[in-house]
Design a protein around this motif. Structure first.
Motif, short mmCIF file in Angstrom:
data_model
loop_
_atom_site.label_atom_id
_atom_site.label_comp_id
_atom_site.label_asym_id
_atom_site.label_seq_id
_atom_site.Cartn_x
_atom_site.Cartn_y
_atom_site.Cartn_z
N VAL A 9 1.83 -1.54 -9.38
CA VAL A 9 1.86 -2.94 -8.95
C VAL A 9 1.07 -3.20 -7.67
O VAL A 9 0.90 -4.35 -7.26
CB VAL A 9 3.31 -3.45 -8.77
CG1 VAL A 9 4.01 -3.56 -10.12
CG2 VAL A 9 4.09 -2.55 -7.83
N ALA A 10 0.58 -2.15 -7.01
CA ALA A 10 -0.22 -2.35 -5.80
C ALA A 10 -1.02 -1.09 -5.50
O ALA A 10 -0.54 0.02 -5.70
CB ALA A 10 0.66 -2.71 -4.61
N ARG A 11 -2.23 -1.31 -5.02
CA ARG A 11 -3.06 -0.21 -4.52
C ARG A 11 -3.42 -0.55 -3.08
O ARG A 11 -4.07 -1.56 -2.82
CB ARG A 11 -4.32 -0.03 -5.38
CG ARG A 11 -5.18 1.15 -4.95
CD ARG A 11 -6.36 1.33 -5.89
NE ARG A 11 -5.93 1.61 -7.25
CZ ARG A 11 -5.59 2.81 -7.70
NH1 ARG A 11 -5.64 3.85 -6.88
NH2 ARG A 11 -5.21 2.98 -8.94
N HIS A 12 -2.99 0.28 -2.16
CA HIS A 12 -3.12 -0.01 -0.74
C HIS A 12 -4.21 0.84 -0.10
O HIS A 12 -4.21 2.06 -0.24
CB HIS A 12 -1.80 0.27 0.00
CG HIS A 12 -0.59 -0.31 -0.65
ND1 HIS A 12 -0.22 -1.62 -0.49
CD2 HIS A 12 0.34 0.25 -1.46
CE1 HIS A 12 0.90 -1.85 -1.16
NE2 HIS A 12 1.25 -0.73 -1.75
N ARG A 13 -5.11 0.19 0.62
CA ARG A 13 -6.06 0.90 1.46
C ARG A 13 -5.37 1.28 2.77
O ARG A 13 -4.44 0.62 3.21
CB ARG A 13 -7.27 0.02 1.78
CG ARG A 13 -8.15 -0.31 0.60
CD ARG A 13 -9.34 -1.15 1.06
NE ARG A 13 -10.17 -0.42 2.00
CZ ARG A 13 -11.15 -0.98 2.71
NH1 ARG A 13 -11.41 -2.27 2.60
NH2 ARG A 13 -11.86 -0.24 3.56
N PHE A 16 -1.32 2.58 8.61
CA PHE A 16 -0.47 1.85 7.68
C PHE A 16 -1.35 1.34 6.55
O PHE A 16 -2.52 1.74 6.44
CB PHE A 16 0.27 0.72 8.40
CG PHE A 16 1.45 0.16 7.65
CD1 PHE A 16 2.45 1.00 7.20
CD2 PHE A 16 1.55 -1.19 7.40
CE1 PHE A 16 3.53 0.50 6.49
CE2 PHE A 16 2.62 -1.71 6.70
CZ PHE A 16 3.62 -0.86 6.24
N THR A 17 -0.82 0.47 5.71
CA THR A 17 -1.57 0.04 4.54
C THR A 17 -2.22 -1.33 4.68
O THR A 17 -3.11 -1.66 3.92
CB THR A 17 -0.67 0.03 3.30
OG1 THR A 17 0.50 -0.75 3.58
CG2 THR A 17 -0.24 1.44 2.95
N VAL A 71 -0.64 4.09 -4.02
CA VAL A 71 -0.29 3.23 -5.15
C VAL A 71 1.23 3.06 -5.19
O VAL A 71 1.97 4.04 -5.13
CB VAL A 71 -0.79 3.82 -6.49
CG1 VAL A 71 -0.38 2.92 -7.66
CG2 VAL A 71 -2.30 3.99 -6.46
N THR A 72 1.66 1.81 -5.26
CA THR A 72 3.09 1.50 -5.43
C THR A 72 3.36 1.23 -6.90
O THR A 72 2.63 0.47 -7.54
CB THR A 72 3.49 0.29 -4.58
OG1 THR A 72 3.30 0.59 -3.20
CG2 THR A 72 4.96 -0.07 -4.81
N HIS A 73 4.40 1.86 -7.41
CA HIS A 73 4.81 1.69 -8.81
C HIS A 73 6.20 1.04 -8.87
O HIS A 73 7.09 1.40 -8.10
CB HIS A 73 4.89 3.03 -9.53
CG HIS A 73 3.58 3.71 -9.71
ND1 HIS A 73 3.00 4.45 -8.70
CD2 HIS A 73 2.74 3.78 -10.75
CE1 HIS A 73 1.85 4.95 -9.13
NE2 HIS A 73 1.67 4.56 -10.37
#
Length: 203
Positions: A68-72, A150-151, A174-176
């Protein structure tokens, strides 16, 4: 509906999903509880929470997941820090800085991601101070104790207190959304559908 989340998802992603879900499902009460990713995994398997927002990947035949999210990764620092003059920051530059980081106990997954980023670049992370919460970490950063990784810029931070710069790295987090495969209710399916729609902004 019992939902777990981590700090990474807790300041923007999860509130956005919860807001959208409540608009169309006002009869469903959400119980949102902070937990680390490993604890969420265990609580899902033990049927102690219904859904979890876990950072990183893991394998389990009993759990289904949805990215649900891909964080740099970003470097967060006080406005007075010399690196604010740069548009982006390399890992080599970070390795010369003292960092304020979350503890291994409260930030196990993210801490491992950051350590791996340094190792893959041939550098060692130098930690000057640790804190268990994002509030504590950012308080130390604004006090000039060092910078942190941090992201993204936390939603509740003003730019006069914290400055964010992207880190030059291919490393992402990556948040799942995760749930027990045999326990998917109609409300949980609607929550997953909402999460998938909102995630388009975060992917």
């Amino acid at each position: 509906m019992r939902v777990g989340y981590t700090t990474i998802g807790g300041h923007a992603l999860v509130p956005d999903i919860a807001r959208e879900f409540r608009r169309s499902n006002p009869e469903v009460r959400l119980e949102l509880t902070y937990m680390t990713s490993p604890v969420q995994r265990d609580r899902i398997l033990q049927d102690e929470i219904d859904l979890g927002f876990l950072d990183g990947q893991f394998q389990s035949s009993e759990i289904d997941t949805l990215p649900v999210a891909r964080h740099r990764l970003m470097a967060l620092m006080s406005p007075e820090h010399p690196l604010t003059t740069k548009a982006s920051i390399t890992v080599e530059e970070l390795a010369r800085e003292k960092l304020v980081m979350g503890t291994d106990f409260e930030w196990p997954t993210f801490r491992r991601v950051v350590v791996n980023m340094f190792q893959q670049s041939g550098h060692v992370m130098s930690v000057a101070q640790e804190a268990s919460s994002l509030t504590g970490i950012l308080g130390l950063v604004t006090a000039g104790m060092g910078l942190t990784v941090f992201t993204r810029m936390p939603r509740f931070c003003g730019r006069d207190a914290i400055v964010a710069r992207p880190i030059v790295t291919d490393t992402t987090v990556v948040t799942h959304l995760a749930w027990r495969r045999k326990g998917m209710s109609d409300a949980m399916r609607r929550f997953a559908d909402t999460s998938k729609r909102v995630s388009e902004y975060y992917m």
